[in-house]
Each structure stands twice: as structure tokens, then as C-alpha cells.
Design a protein around this motif. Structure first.
Motif, PDB file in Angstrom:
ATOM      1  N   LEU A 110       0.836  -1.202   0.000  1.00 49.55           N
ATOM      2  CA  LEU A 110       0.000   0.000   0.000  1.00 49.55           C
ATOM      3  C   LEU A 110       0.869   1.249   0.000  1.00 49.55           C
ATOM      4  O   LEU A 110       1.641   1.477   0.934  1.00 49.55           O
ATOM      5  CB  LEU A 110      -0.918  -0.005   1.226  1.00 49.55           C
ATOM      6  N   VAL A 147      -6.573   4.253   5.643  1.00 48.93           N
ATOM      7  CA  VAL A 147      -7.111   3.413   4.575  1.00 48.93           C
ATOM      8  C   VAL A 147      -7.698   2.133   5.150  1.00 48.93           C
ATOM      9  O   VAL A 147      -7.070   1.477   5.994  1.00 48.93           O
ATOM     10  CB  VAL A 147      -6.014   3.061   3.540  1.00 48.93           C
ATOM     11  N   VAL A 149      -8.257  -1.343   4.045  1.00 53.26           N
ATOM     12  CA  VAL A 149      -7.833  -2.253   2.982  1.00 53.26           C
ATOM     13  C   VAL A 149      -8.653  -3.541   3.029  1.00 53.26           C
ATOM     14  O   VAL A 149      -8.937  -4.078   4.096  1.00 53.26           O
ATOM     15  CB  VAL A 149      -6.328  -2.581   3.134  1.00 53.26           C
ATOM     16  N   LYS A 150      -9.001  -4.056   1.835  1.00 52.92           N
ATOM     17  CA  LYS A 150      -9.651  -5.356   1.743  1.00 52.92           C
ATOM     18  C   LYS A 150      -8.601  -6.449   1.948  1.00 52.92           C
ATOM     19  O   LYS A 150      -7.551  -6.430   1.293  1.00 52.92           O
ATOM     20  CB  LYS A 150     -10.297  -5.530   0.374  1.00 52.92           C
ATOM     21  N   SER A 164      -9.167  -2.496  -4.298  1.00 56.86           N
ATOM     22  CA  SER A 164      -8.336  -3.085  -3.249  1.00 56.86           C
ATOM     23  C   SER A 164      -8.626  -2.534  -1.860  1.00 56.86           C
ATOM     24  O   SER A 164      -8.125  -3.074  -0.878  1.00 56.86           O
ATOM     25  CB  SER A 164      -6.856  -2.860  -3.572  1.00 56.86           C
ATOM     26  N   PHE A 165      -9.389  -1.466  -1.767  1.00 57.99           N
ATOM     27  CA  PHE A 165      -9.708  -0.926  -0.443  1.00 57.99           C
ATOM     28  C   PHE A 165     -11.194  -0.613  -0.347  1.00 57.99           C
ATOM     29  O   PHE A 165     -11.868  -0.357  -1.342  1.00 57.99           O
ATOM     30  CB  PHE A 165      -8.858   0.317  -0.116  1.00 57.99           C
ATOM     31  N   TRP A 168     -11.022   5.181   1.712  1.00 59.60           N
ATOM     32  CA  TRP A 168      -9.751   5.920   1.815  1.00 59.60           C
ATOM     33  C   TRP A 168     -10.081   7.292   2.385  1.00 59.60           C
ATOM     34  O   TRP A 168     -10.734   8.096   1.748  1.00 59.60           O
ATOM     35  CB  TRP A 168      -9.114   6.054   0.437  1.00 59.60           C
TER      36      TRP A 168
END
Length: 282
Positions: A110, A147, A149-150, A164-165, A168
Motif C-alpha cells: 500500500l 485506509v 484495505v480489503k 483493493s480498499f 480511503w
């Protein structure tokens, strides 16, 4: 019986630490291994040790293009796990990085926590990431981004990697206290005593509230439907967990309290500069 099983000088093994304020990383213990992140101006390594013997299992270099004080990380690694799946997340030198537990290989990285277009050469990370089964919350520093995040993310992630997240947040990161994920909500305690409550799935903000106008460097802790915030001056604020802000209590010990509280067995344990406190019903 208190017998020492093993000990190791990590600087002898992996090189002298070069940080402005000394090494503050806490190792993370998982499934018989002890994981360390050693991120400083003298090098950047991620290490897995056998917890029973101290034997090195693997060591991986952790490259970065960060410079100056950004090379100094005071954060700690965290384990993400769900069912039989798990990986390590390290945090520092401008990036949060997920590593395979088997060999340290990178799973995702990231970036954009310290954007190159407005690069801050003093953005050392202190607050650590936190993880639940369905979310990893990554802070930065000095009012930068946070963030969500997944856990299934892969490869390089930046502010444009929307797959991907989950969310944010461009500013309002805690600088020192780590975030808290508790009962579907994310709590961010700023160093100035301001508490921010977000929806864990969407990042929607439910409230921002000044709880206690003193410096906070301990991390918030959740237990029994309550969130506990510990100020440097010895004041512990107790907030009702939930989408609406409600201050339930504020109690003060005659001590300085920079360490995060531990809650177990119906007691709150506080470590001050002078004393250790156990608070609960007799």
C-alpha cells in the motif's frame, strides 16, 4: 518456573538500529513463530523466528524508496487471519506491506500514504495497523490518510486502486494511537484527544468529538460495549460504543499513562510511570 528458555541480541544478529527515538517495535506471536519488523535508516528487514528456540526461520529485505526520517518506523507488525488464511502486515518507510507467513514474500504493498507530489521527509510511522477478519485499517502520520484495505488485495495499491480498499480517508489519521476496530465500527483517537467514529464497511463518519483535551499516545481499547481512551495525564475516558457519541465516565490516576490499557477478567490494567494499577470490582 520462570526459567529463561532463550534470548537474542537483535542488533548483533541484524545490525545496529538507526532511529531518532530508539526501537519501539513490538514482535507479534502467531502459530509458534515470532515476527519482527526492523525498519530504520540502517536497513529494513522482516524476520520470522521460531518462538520456542529463537532460531531464524526466514529473513526478507523490505525495500522502499522512502528517505530521511521516513525510514524510521516506530510501528509494530500485525497478523491478519480469517479461518485458515493468515498473513503478516508490516508498516513503515512510506508503505504498509503484506507478507506470506511461509517465506515473507510480498502479497500487497500500500502506497500513497506519503504522496510523492507533496512528499514529507519527516513522515515517520508510529501508529500501527489493526486487522479484523474483513478489514485492515492502515494509519499514516501527521494528519495524513487512513485506509480501510480489503484483506483479499493483491499487488501494488494506491489511492486509485479502488478494488483493493473499502474506503480511503485523505486526512485525520491518528499520529501515535493505533486505530480500533470494534463491533462493526472503526475508532480513531487523535493525539489531541479527538475521537472519530467510522463505519468499518464504508468509512462513513458518524461523529468527531473532542473527548479530553490532553495529549493521547495510548491506543483506544474496546470491551463490554465501551471504548476506553487513555490520556497522558492519567485520565481514562469511557465512551459508549456505537454510532452516537456518549461519554460515560472520566477517571484519573495520579500518574502519567502513555501505555495502552489491557482489559481482561473484568479488570482494567493501567501501566503508569510510577505504578501498575488493576481497576475493577473487589
Amino acid at each position: 518456573a520462570g526459567r529463561e528458555v532463550w534470548s537474542a541480541d537483535i542488533q548483533e544478529r541484524y545490525g545496529k538500529f538507526k532511529l531518532g527515538f530508539g526501537m519501539h517495535m513490538t514482535p507479534v506471536l502467531h502459530d509458534g513463530r515470532l515476527y519482527l519488523q526492523l525498519i530504520h535508516s540502517g536497513g529494513a528487514w522482516v524476520v520470522a523466528l521460531d518462538a520456542g528456540s529463537g532460531r531464524e526461520i526466514w529473513k526478507r529485505e523490505r525495500p522502499s524508496d522512502g528517505v530521511a526520517e521516513c525510514e524510521h518506523s516506530y510501528a509494530s507488525p500485525v497478523i491478519w487471519s480469517k479461518g485458515r488464511s493468515a498473513y503478516l502486515v508490516t508498516h513503515g518507510n512510506d508503505y504498509a506491506v503484506a507478507h506470506d507467513l511461509k517465506d515473507g514474500d510480498e502479497i500487497w504493498r500500500l502506497g500513497d500514504l506519503n504522496p510523492k507530489a507533496r512528499y514529507n521527509r519527516t513522515l515517520r510511522f508510529v501508529a500501527s495497523p489493526v486487522a479484523s477478519a474483513d478489514l485492515i485499517v492502515v494509519p499514516s502520520a501527521k494528519n495524513g490518510p487512513v485506509v480501510g484495505v480489503k484483506p483479499g488485495a493483491r499487488g501494488k495499491i494506491d489511492a486509485n486502486s479502488k478494488g483493493s480498499f473499502r474506503w480511503w480517508r485523505p486526512k485525520n489519521t491518528p499520529d501515535v494511537p493505533s486505530p480500533l476496530i470494534y463491533d462493526g465500527l472503526v475508532y480513531l483517537c487523535r493525539e489531541n484527544g479527538v475521537l472519530i467514529c467510522l463505519d468499518a464497511a464504508t468509512g462513513e463518519e458518524y461523529y468527531t468529538q473532542s473527548v479530553h483535551r490532553r495529549k493521547h499516545r495510548a491506543s483506544p481499547v474496546g470491551a463490554g460495549g465501551r471504548v476506553y481512551l487513555t490520556g497522558d495525564d492519567g485520565t481514562v475516558s469511557v465512551v459508549q460504543a456505537g454510532r452516537s457519541y456518549e461519554l460515560l465516565a472520566q477517571n484519573k490516576v495520579d500518574d502519567q499513562t502513555l501505555a495502552s490499557p489491557v482489559i481482561v477478567g473484568g479488570r482494567v490494567y493501567l501501566r503508569g510511570f510510577a505504578s501498575l494499577y488493576a481497576i475493577g470490582e473487589r
